[in-house]
Design a protein around this motif. Structure first.
Motif, PDB file in Angstrom:
ATOM      1  N   ALA A   1       0.836  -1.200   0.000  1.00  0.00           N
ATOM      2  CA  ALA A   1       0.000   0.000   0.000  1.00  0.00           C
ATOM      3  C   ALA A   1       0.871   1.251   0.000  1.00  0.00           C
ATOM      4  O   ALA A   1       0.603   2.221  -0.722  1.00  0.00           O
ATOM      5  CB  ALA A   1      -0.931   0.001   1.200  1.00  0.00           C
ATOM      6  N   LEU A   2       1.941   1.232   0.795  1.00  0.00           N
ATOM      7  CA  LEU A   2       2.853   2.373   0.839  1.00  0.00           C
ATOM      8  C   LEU A   2       3.480   2.617  -0.530  1.00  0.00           C
ATOM      9  O   LEU A   2       3.556   3.760  -1.002  1.00  0.00           O
ATOM     10  CB  LEU A   2       3.937   2.141   1.881  1.00  0.00           C
ATOM     11  CG  LEU A   2       5.085   3.163   1.886  1.00  0.00           C
ATOM     12  CD1 LEU A   2       4.568   4.568   2.189  1.00  0.00           C
ATOM     13  CD2 LEU A   2       6.161   2.757   2.891  1.00  0.00           C
ATOM     14  N   ASN A   3       3.937   1.543  -1.170  1.00  0.00           N
ATOM     15  CA  ASN A   3       4.574   1.695  -2.479  1.00  0.00           C
ATOM     16  C   ASN A   3       3.621   2.319  -3.491  1.00  0.00           C
ATOM     17  O   ASN A   3       4.022   3.137  -4.330  1.00  0.00           O
ATOM     18  CB  ASN A   3       5.064   0.340  -2.985  1.00  0.00           C
ATOM     19  CG  ASN A   3       6.241  -0.186  -2.181  1.00  0.00           C
ATOM     20  OD1 ASN A   3       6.974   0.602  -1.559  1.00  0.00           O
ATOM     21  ND2 ASN A   3       6.426  -1.494  -2.162  1.00  0.00           N
ATOM     22  N   LEU A   4       2.361   1.923  -3.401  1.00  0.00           N
ATOM     23  CA  LEU A   4       1.369   2.472  -4.328  1.00  0.00           C
ATOM     24  C   LEU A   4       1.141   3.961  -4.055  1.00  0.00           C
ATOM     25  O   LEU A   4       1.058   4.770  -4.987  1.00  0.00           O
ATOM     26  CB  LEU A   4       0.060   1.691  -4.188  1.00  0.00           C
ATOM     27  CG  LEU A   4      -0.904   1.692  -5.376  1.00  0.00           C
ATOM     28  CD1 LEU A   4      -0.224   1.370  -6.676  1.00  0.00           C
ATOM     29  CD2 LEU A   4      -2.047   0.715  -5.111  1.00  0.00           C
ATOM     30  N   ILE A   5       1.057   4.336  -2.784  1.00  0.00           N
ATOM     31  CA  ILE A   5       0.887   5.751  -2.443  1.00  0.00           C
ATOM     32  C   ILE A   5       2.088   6.560  -2.916  1.00  0.00           C
ATOM     33  O   ILE A   5       1.943   7.641  -3.510  1.00  0.00           O
ATOM     34  CB  ILE A   5       0.679   5.917  -0.923  1.00  0.00           C
ATOM     35  CG1 ILE A   5      -0.662   5.317  -0.494  1.00  0.00           C
ATOM     36  CG2 ILE A   5       0.740   7.395  -0.530  1.00  0.00           C
ATOM     37  CD1 ILE A   5      -0.858   5.251   1.012  1.00  0.00           C
ATOM     38  N   SER A  61       2.236   6.219   7.801  1.00  0.00           N
ATOM     39  CA  SER A  61       3.558   6.134   8.436  1.00  0.00           C
ATOM     40  C   SER A  61       3.511   5.482   9.813  1.00  0.00           C
ATOM     41  O   SER A  61       4.499   4.892  10.254  1.00  0.00           O
ATOM     42  CB  SER A  61       4.162   7.538   8.566  1.00  0.00           C
ATOM     43  OG  SER A  61       3.459   8.298   9.549  1.00  0.00           O
ATOM     44  N   THR A  62       2.373   5.578  10.495  1.00  0.00           N
ATOM     45  CA  THR A  62       2.341   5.162  11.901  1.00  0.00           C
ATOM     46  C   THR A  62       2.400   3.656  12.093  1.00  0.00           C
ATOM     47  O   THR A  62       2.582   3.194  13.229  1.00  0.00           O
ATOM     48  CB  THR A  62       1.083   5.712  12.593  1.00  0.00           C
ATOM     49  OG1 THR A  62      -0.080   5.250  11.891  1.00  0.00           O
ATOM     50  CG2 THR A  62       1.089   7.236  12.595  1.00  0.00           C
ATOM     51  N   GLY A  63       2.285   2.876  11.016  1.00  0.00           N
ATOM     52  CA  GLY A  63       2.362   1.425  11.163  1.00  0.00           C
ATOM     53  C   GLY A  63       3.492   0.787  10.382  1.00  0.00           C
ATOM     54  O   GLY A  63       3.609  -0.438  10.335  1.00  0.00           O
ATOM     55  N   GLN A  64       4.340   1.589   9.751  1.00  0.00           N
ATOM     56  CA  GLN A  64       5.389   1.065   8.885  1.00  0.00           C
ATOM     57  C   GLN A  64       6.674   0.727   9.648  1.00  0.00           C
ATOM     58  O   GLN A  64       6.897   1.191  10.769  1.00  0.00           O
ATOM     59  CB  GLN A  64       5.695   2.089   7.781  1.00  0.00           C
ATOM     60  CG  GLN A  64       4.542   2.315   6.815  1.00  0.00           C
ATOM     61  CD  GLN A  64       4.264   1.114   5.932  1.00  0.00           C
ATOM     62  OE1 GLN A  64       5.176   0.480   5.406  1.00  0.00           O
ATOM     63  NE2 GLN A  64       2.986   0.785   5.766  1.00  0.00           N
ATOM     64  N   LEU A  73       9.670   3.954   7.191  1.00  0.00           N
ATOM     65  CA  LEU A  73       9.485   5.276   7.780  1.00  0.00           C
ATOM     66  C   LEU A  73      10.529   6.249   7.250  1.00  0.00           C
ATOM     67  O   LEU A  73      10.216   7.408   6.943  1.00  0.00           O
ATOM     68  CB  LEU A  73       9.578   5.177   9.302  1.00  0.00           C
ATOM     69  CG  LEU A  73       9.203   6.431  10.092  1.00  0.00           C
ATOM     70  CD1 LEU A  73       7.771   6.855   9.820  1.00  0.00           C
ATOM     71  CD2 LEU A  73       9.398   6.189  11.595  1.00  0.00           C
ATOM     72  N   GLU A  74      11.746   5.772   7.100  1.00  0.00           N
ATOM     73  CA  GLU A  74      12.807   6.610   6.534  1.00  0.00           C
ATOM     74  C   GLU A  74      12.497   6.964   5.080  1.00  0.00           C
ATOM     75  O   GLU A  74      12.765   8.086   4.633  1.00  0.00           O
ATOM     76  CB  GLU A  74      14.164   5.908   6.630  1.00  0.00           C
ATOM     77  CG  GLU A  74      14.715   5.817   8.042  1.00  0.00           C
ATOM     78  CD  GLU A  74      14.948   7.187   8.660  1.00  0.00           C
ATOM     79  OE1 GLU A  74      15.351   8.127   7.919  1.00  0.00           O
ATOM     80  OE2 GLU A  74      14.728   7.334   9.874  1.00  0.00           O
ATOM     81  N   ARG A  75      11.924   6.027   4.341  1.00  0.00           N
ATOM     82  CA  ARG A  75      11.535   6.313   2.949  1.00  0.00           C
ATOM     83  C   ARG A  75      10.475   7.417   2.898  1.00  0.00           C
ATOM     84  O   ARG A  75      10.536   8.318   2.056  1.00  0.00           O
ATOM     85  CB  ARG A  75      10.979   5.053   2.282  1.00  0.00           C
ATOM     86  CG  ARG A  75      11.996   3.950   2.037  1.00  0.00           C
ATOM     87  CD  ARG A  75      11.285   2.689   1.558  1.00  0.00           C
ATOM     88  NE  ARG A  75      10.642   2.887   0.267  1.00  0.00           N
ATOM     89  CZ  ARG A  75       9.643   2.141  -0.205  1.00  0.00           C
ATOM     90  NH1 ARG A  75       9.152   1.150   0.538  1.00  0.00           N
ATOM     91  NH2 ARG A  75       9.118   2.378  -1.383  1.00  0.00           N
ATOM     92  N   MET A 132       2.666  12.353  11.772  1.00  0.00           N
ATOM     93  CA  MET A 132       3.703  11.365  12.070  1.00  0.00           C
ATOM     94  C   MET A 132       4.021  11.311  13.563  1.00  0.00           C
ATOM     95  O   MET A 132       3.713  12.230  14.323  1.00  0.00           O
ATOM     96  CB  MET A 132       4.946  11.661  11.238  1.00  0.00           C
ATOM     97  CG  MET A 132       4.671  11.589   9.734  1.00  0.00           C
ATOM     98  SD  MET A 132       6.146  11.756   8.690  1.00  0.00           S
ATOM     99  CE  MET A 132       6.868  10.135   8.902  1.00  0.00           C
ATOM    100  N   GLN A 133       4.639  10.201  13.948  1.00  0.00           N
ATOM    101  CA  GLN A 133       4.947   9.960  15.355  1.00  0.00           C
ATOM    102  C   GLN A 133       6.448   9.844  15.579  1.00  0.00           C
ATOM    103  O   GLN A 133       6.903   9.159  16.477  1.00  0.00           O
ATOM    104  CB  GLN A 133       4.237   8.689  15.839  1.00  0.00           C
ATOM    105  CG  GLN A 133       2.727   8.789  15.801  1.00  0.00           C
ATOM    106  CD  GLN A 133       2.025   7.528  16.252  1.00  0.00           C
ATOM    107  OE1 GLN A 133       2.668   6.521  16.532  1.00  0.00           O
ATOM    108  NE2 GLN A 133       0.696   7.557  16.305  1.00  0.00           N
ATOM    109  N   THR A 134       7.203  10.553  14.751  1.00  0.00           N
ATOM    110  CA  THR A 134       8.646  10.561  14.915  1.00  0.00           C
ATOM    111  C   THR A 134       9.144  11.993  14.927  1.00  0.00           C
ATOM    112  O   THR A 134       8.703  12.829  14.130  1.00  0.00           O
ATOM    113  CB  THR A 134       9.353   9.798  13.779  1.00  0.00           C
ATOM    114  OG1 THR A 134      10.770  10.019  13.862  1.00  0.00           O
ATOM    115  CG2 THR A 134       8.874  10.239  12.406  1.00  0.00           C
TER     116      THR A 134
END
Length: 862
Positions: free
Chosen positions: A724-728, A752-755, A760-762, A789-791
């Motif tokens: 899903a992230l790659n598609l976004i 981002s909160t579950g990756q 997350l760095e990407r 984000m949570q970082t």
């Protein structure tokens, strides 16, 4: 925010009488040059220095007549040392020759590039709040009113439009020179210029041109979106007691606009995103409201001009309230009441989650920060309360007086109070003191009981707002209890049953008393001939407030069925849902089927799902067949909270079969991603949902990318899915349709909160790259993504963006996002695990409650 300070208009050396811009555009080089001539009538003798706002303007010369003047320019202001000091009331004309290359703000060049080869070539301006100084030297504050002219040379294939009337055109080789003249005074922020290869659609009102300018091929969209403008002009001319005051009204839809619309005098600029295709008109009234809002500004803002930004609520509040007035005229009182409720809710959301402030304040960092929900929506609520206090006849008399007395002048808030008193004899300072000059609103808790022996209804009203020593305005005022006269109604069931036909609920017998609520807690006793069926607090819902109803189930059910005010029915639905239980589910499910007003059905759907019983699902799914797309959309949003396989199948069916509404399809696409990410054992697999959403992204291009953006939001709910992230990430690439790309950028923060740490760095790297782009909407989307984000690593990117952006709105958003990230970063794995365990306990508790309710219902039948 840190850095806020008091702001005042500068000292006035004299009255600016006329501004004449004579410009030559070089569109390929994104530059222009020209002369700005300012005629000023000095207020006193002996002035030998003038200070003008002029940001990043390359000044070549300054003259008075033929005499050159000494000057200094530091990139912010232009200091002119006059060769001869002024004589009082002897006008002088200052001619400033200058040029600008790739302006940061004020004037914008838009055109095709390698990523967006089909983007139209356009030039347009945006002056509010203090951005005119980026494209011409001026006294850039709203207290100076002057007539103006703009003469501009552009390539012959383009049309140039500005304020006022077109007084001449002339061919000059491959170019064309347009000369526009605005003969009524207005402030610098309302001076405008728009250039493009536009299609012109002609209309008229009382012989005055009413024209729409859009990109060629979008003529049908223009008429569909703006075609009611002549009727609106007629309506507002009557409502404001002053015929439309300018020689024409033009609406120009431009690409990449940084606002929804801007009410430049006689020439409003609008975003081209407001143009509707035929399908979008089904359930989109936003464009119509935008058109009404900007048009209303021609009176409130352009004819009657604010003297200082701190009083901008006078214009923005009325323009927002004009959306309500137009809704009432075009769609009826119930729609207007619901529109007004949502104006209040928008303000209340900002007040509770962002900050509280007085509407009128001169303390800020930049004036644009004032353009918030306090200014617009709370301002609209104040106008509505003025109307409630005065009644319709006196309200409009006061508005007519305000407009007539202040036409072509500047005003402050006190001028509205004076107009009200002049027209009606009423002094409404008590209302302004409570709602305008200090922050906040009353939070009421209302309890009811009936004494059958004495035939007395007891109503206890408690003001629960938290005591605030500063009350949002920093002046140490500890007064926090509101003092208002509130009508309380007692309703009795009408003779015919509710919903026995398709008409609105029949009007019950309503006995109303007005009481003064001015203490922290008060009890009122009302002698009645018989026990009422329901109680209506603040009959007609005129006052800005929150209210918690502590009535019995029977009274709430009766109010939900019989109260003639849709807002009161909505309050009853909310209170009934909080009661919970199978009885509430049954009642709300029945209302969802039979309530005649679409907005109440939509609200009922949102509340039905809050009752954590399995039976709520059965009540909701019937709403998927509702004839009104807005209700279906609300039902889909409600079902998205019931994360079961049955919900998934129901929503997948919408995507497979389609819906007449873009918004319903978008809501369904968004919802199935969240269902996939939920914990229950029986759920669709990520592969199934990804397949569905990929299909939407492949096939559902359409108006403003609404449906495909819904799919992106759905993908973002699959927070642990790398696919899903790659598609976004793919859809954040330049060249992606803008609306879809912005949705993808925002969604990076959600997912981002579950990756994993690597992913997350990407995400951080991609958002850092995107933060360097200069387009306003891209920056806003980057801030929105980072703010979720949570970082703490997101803070550095936000800080860098805040330092680099020229836009005060982005700076403010970035600073607030830093605070959110700092708060979010406190969440760790242990907290997340506790949340997951709590969700599981809630689910098990819901299953148990649902079985118990069924058993009890069965026992009652037996």
């Amino acid at each position: 925010m840190p850095g806020a300070r008091p702001h005042y208009n500068p000292d006035r050396p004299g009255q600016v009488e006329h501004i004449f811009l004579d410009l030559v555009l070089n569109i390929p080089k994104q530059s222009f040059r020209g002369t700005c001539s300012i005629r000023i009538n000095p207020v006193r003798s002996g002035i030998d220095k003038l200070t003008l706002d002029a940001v990043n303007l390359n000044i070549e010369s300054v003259k008075v007549g033929e005499t050159k003047q000494n000057f200094e320019s530091d990139g912010e202001v232009l200091q002119i040392q006059l060769h001869e000091p002024t004589e009082a009331y002897q006008p002088i004309t200052i001619a400033i020759e200058y040029w600008v290359e790739k302006p940061q703000r004020g004037l914008y060049f838009v055109g095709p590039d390698k990523n967006y080869p089909d983007k139209p070539t356009q030039v347009w301006t945006q002056g509010e709040d203090e951005d005119s100084r980026f494209w011409f030297p001026c006294f850039d504050y709203p207290g100076q009113l002057a007539t103006s002219e703009i003469r501009v040379q552009v390539p012959r294939q383009f049309f140039a439009i500005s304020n006022g009337e077109l007084i001449s055109t002339k061919n000059d080789g491959d170019d064309k020179i347009y000369h526009w003249s605005q003969t009524q005074v207005h402030p610098t922020y309302l001076m405008t210029l728009a250039v493009g290869d536009f299609a012109e659609i002609k209309d008229e009102w009382n012989g005055k041109p009413v024209n729409y300018y859009v990109e060629k091929s979008r003529e049908a969209d223009a008429r569909r979106s703006m075609g009611k403008t002549p009727q609106m002009i007629e309506f507002f001319s009557e409502a404001f007691g002053y015929p439309y005051p300018f020689p024409k009204y033009a609406q120009v839809c431009v690409d990449d606009f940084i606002f929804g619309g801007m009410e430049n005098t006689s020439t409003t600029l609008l975003t081209d995103r407001c143009l509707l295709d035929e399908r979008a008109t089904l359930d989109n009234r936003g464009t119509e409201s935008l058109v009404a809002h900007e048009l209303a500004h021609q009176w409130f803002g352009d004819l009657v001009v604010i003297k200082h930004w701190s009083h901008a609520w006078l214009k923005e509040g009325m323009a927002s309230y004009s959306e309500v007035l137009w809704t009432d005229k075009e769609y009826g009182k119930e729609d207007a009441a619901y529109y007004m409720l949502n104006e209040a809710r928008n303000y209340l959301a900002e007040d509770s989650s962002r900050y509280r402030r007085p509407i009128v304040t001169h303390v800020y960092r930049e004036a644009i920060e004032l353009y918030d929900r306090h200014l617009y929506e709370k301002g609209a609520c104040v106008y509505h309360m003025i109307r409630a206090e005065l009644g319709d006849e006196l309200f409009y008399k006061a508005i007519h007086t305000f407009v007539r007395d202040n036409a072509h002048k500047t005003v402050e808030t006190i001028d509205l109070l004076r107009a009200i008193e002049k027209a009606t004899g009423r002094n409404l300072m008590f209302l302004f003191d409570q709602y305008v000059y200090r922050g906040g609103h009353p939070d009421y808790k209302v309890a009811y009981s009936w004494d059958g022996d004495s035939k007395l209804a007891k109503v206890t009203v408690t003001q629960t707002q938290v005591k605030d020593s500063k009350n949002g305005n920093g002046n140490g005022n500890s007064k926090d209890v509101f003092d208002l006269k509130i009508p309380i109604g007692f309703g009795y069931k009408p003779e015919k049953e509710a919903y026995d036909d398709s008409s609105a609920p029949s009007t019950p017998n309503l006995k109303t008393f007005t009481v003064r609520v001015y203490e922290r807690e008060q009890s009122f006793y009302f002698p009645l001939e018989e026990k009422p069926a329901f109680i209506s607090f603040d009959v007609g819902n005129k006052y800005l407030k929150t209210v918690v109803l502590e009535y019995g189930v029977a009274e709430l059910k009766a109010q939900l069925q019989f109260d003639p005010d849709p807002v009161s029915r909505i309050y009853a639905a909310h209170a009934l849902a909080k009661k919970g239980g199978l009885e509430a589910v049954k009642t709300l499910s029945e209302v969802l089927k039979k309530e005649p007003f679409w907005a109440v059905r939509a609200e009922v759907a949102s509340q039905l799902v809050e009752i954590k019983l399995d039976q709520a699902f059965e009540g909701l799914v019937t709403g998927l067949r509702d004839k009104d797309a807005r209700v279906r959309r609300a039902v889909v949003a409600a079902l998205s909270k019931i994360k079961t396989h049955e919900t998934y199948k129901a929503l997948r069916s919408i995507l497979e079969k389609g819906d007449a509404s873009y918004y319903v399809e978008a809501a369904a696409a968004s919802a199935i991603g969240g269902i996939s990410a939920a914990n229950p054992d029986e759920k669709p697999t990520d592969e199934q949902v990804l397949k569905e959403l990929k299909l939407v992204l492949k096939e559902r291009q359409g108006w403003n990318e609404i449906v495909r953006s819904g799919a992106i939001v759905g993908l973002a709910q699959m927070k642990t899915s790398e696919d899903a992230l790659n598609l976004i990430l793919k859809y954040t690439a330049a060249g992606t349709p803008q609306a879809l790309r912005l949705a993808a950028i925002r969604s990076l923060g959600t997912i981002s909160t579950g990756q994993t740490k690597v992913n997350l760095e990407r995400i951080l790297q991609r958002l850092a790259e995107l933060s360097k782009e200069t387009f306003f909407l891209t920056q806003v989307s980057v801030v929105a993504g980072l703010g979720q984000m949570q970082t703490r690593k997101a803070i550095r990117i936000l800080g860098s963006l805040a330092d680099q952006t020229p836009d005060g709105r982005v700076r403010r958003m970035a600073d607030e996002a830093v605070q959110r990230v700092q708060k979010n970063a406190g969440s760790d794995a242990a907290v997340k695990q506790l949340r997951e365990e709590l969700d599981q306990v809630k689910k098990e508790n819901q299953d148990l409650k649902s079985r118990m309710e069924n058993l009890e219902a069965k026992a009652k039948k037996d």
